[in-house]
Design an enzyme around this catalytic site. Structure first.
Site, short mmCIF file in Angstrom:
data_model
loop_
_atom_site.label_atom_id
_atom_site.label_comp_id
_atom_site.label_asym_id
_atom_site.label_seq_id
_atom_site.Cartn_x
_atom_site.Cartn_y
_atom_site.Cartn_z
N CYS A 48 0.83 -1.21 0.00
CA CYS A 48 0.00 0.00 0.00
C CYS A 48 0.86 1.26 0.00
CB CYS A 48 -0.90 0.02 1.23
SG CYS A 48 -2.07 -1.34 1.29
N HIS A 84 18.88 0.22 1.96
CA HIS A 84 17.45 0.56 1.90
C HIS A 84 16.60 -0.69 2.11
CE1 HIS A 84 13.76 2.59 0.73
NE2 HIS A 84 13.50 1.56 -0.06
N GLY A 176 -19.43 1.15 10.48
CA GLY A 176 -18.49 1.98 9.72
C GLY A 176 -17.09 1.39 9.69
#
Length: 404
Positions: A48, A84, A176
């Site tokens: 994501c 990294h 919700g």
């Protein structure tokens, strides 16, 4: 190591919409990347919050590879690319520092590349090291301790107040996204049962199905409050839906004396003022969850230097391992070249043996082969930088002494 590159774009440089555009439609696009760029190996990591390509054999085409992802994609080479990857696996590059999921995603990307046949030896080494380092960082430091999301903070809060959740019943009021997120975290912790109440019963059924729970009628809320140990309330109502009288009646109906924890994450509040004053009832809000998450995140950030130290230590080790791999490849390449020279000279000698004197042919073969070997080795040594050339000459001297 200089042959390794990493190109990508993450949540630090782009909004969600841009990251979505940068994503490859299929994770199996890694095969096309290898073929298009003539790579030795490639791993595609898509989550994501990041789209990253780790490649071997792409040093001269790294910028092109970056453009394939996004105009603003960054490029890291050699040790920076490996560092990294290590930071990603340890959770230092995540939005929530130290999160666990990224390590699973790195391993999944590695396994997929292995399955698709796009891993070379260099990428195998750095990804295996990254996965092991990610585990070590979480075992040897506190980088992943404590809840840092609203959902996990709710679990931590519930366990603080009630102890183990395995024998507890959770009531979710409202269907919700926020309520679903918190409830799912509680379910993942292994609660005994989940009840879902919503004014629109069909939505309660839908959420209950997602959570593996039971849909209940909103107008029977008091009865279900009486059954529950944890209540997560997250409706969009403009007024309270859990009243003082409801809670008092629910307590009277309970078949046991035990506290109720109500987590009110609605805005405006779902829980009527005064409920927090009732004995055996604890009311917490989303602000309490945010405080827990903030405190834990700050504690995690203090662990970053410890993890960075582990990363630098591992980087030195992997550099040595990759250098040895490079040396093995060099030896293999030299051996291949020498075998090719031998095969050519041998083929020539075999043709001459049909008509020539065997002793002369063999003598010529040995001299020609030796001359070609000397030419190949001399040319290779003379092309080396000064410090390497001197080292190579010393090695040849030692070899000649051993042979003598």
């Amino acid at each position: 190591m200089e042959d390794l590159v990493c190109v990508g774009i993450t949540h630090k440089e782009a909004e969600v919409e841009e990251l979505e555009k940068a994503r490859f439609e299929s994770d199996e696009a890694v095969r096309d990347i290898v073929e298009s760029f003539g790579l030795s190996g490639c791993v595609l990591l898509q989550t994501c919050n990041r789209v990253e390509v780790y490649a071997s054999g792409a040093r001269d085409r790294a910028e092109e590879l970056g453009d394939l992802i996004h105009d603003d994609a960054w490029v890291k080479r050699g040790s920076e690319a490996v560092r990294h990857l290590f930071r990603v696996a340890c959770g230092l590059e995540s939005m929530m520092v130290g999160e666990q999921e990224i390590l699973r995603q790195v391993k999944k990307a590695y396994d997929r590349a292995a399955r698709l046949g796009t891993l070379d030896e260099a990428l195998k080494i750095v990804f295996r090291r990254a996965i092991n380092l990610g585990k070590r960082a979480r075992e040897e430091t506190r980088i992943s301790e404590g809840a840092v999301s609203i959902g996990s903070a709710a679990v931590e809060l519930a366990e603080r107040e009630l102890g183990s959740l395995h024998d507890k019943t959770v009531l979710v009021v409202g269907a919700g996204e926020m309520g679903k997120t918190v409830a799912k975290s509680l379910v993942d912790r292994g609660v005994r049962a989940v009840l879902v109440a919503n004014r629109t019963y069909e939505r309660a059924v839908e959420l209950a199905r997602d959570l593996g729970g039971e849909a209940v009628r909103f107008d029977e809320l008091v009865d279900h409050l009486a059954r529950s140990d944890v209540v997560v309330s997250a409706t969009a109502a403009p007024h309270p839906v859990i009243h003082v009288d409801d809670v008092r009646e629910a307590l009277r109906k309970r078949d046991r004396r035990s506290p109720i924890l109500i987590i009110d994450i609605a805005n405006p509040r779902d829980v009527e003022e005064g409920v927090e004053n009732i004995e055996d009832v604890e009311v917490r809000t989303i602000d309490d969850l945010r405080v827990i998450a903030r405190e834990n995140l700050e504690r995690r950030r203090k662990e970053i230097p410890k993890v960075e130290k582990l990363i630098e230590e591992e980087l030195s080790t992997v550099e040595e391992e990759l250098e040895k791999l490079k040396e093995r490849r060099l030896v293999a390449d030299v051996a291949k070249s020498l075998h090719e020279i031998k095969d050519r000279e041998l083929e020539r000698a075999l043709r001459r043996l049909k008509t020539g004197d065997p002793e002369n042919v063999l003598q010529d073969f040995a001299e020609a082969y030796t001359k070609r070997l000397i030419n190949v080795l001399t040319s290779a040594i003379m092309e080396l930088p000064d410090e390497y050339r001197r080292a190579a000459c010393r090695a040849l001297r030692r070899a000649s002494e051993l042979n003598g």
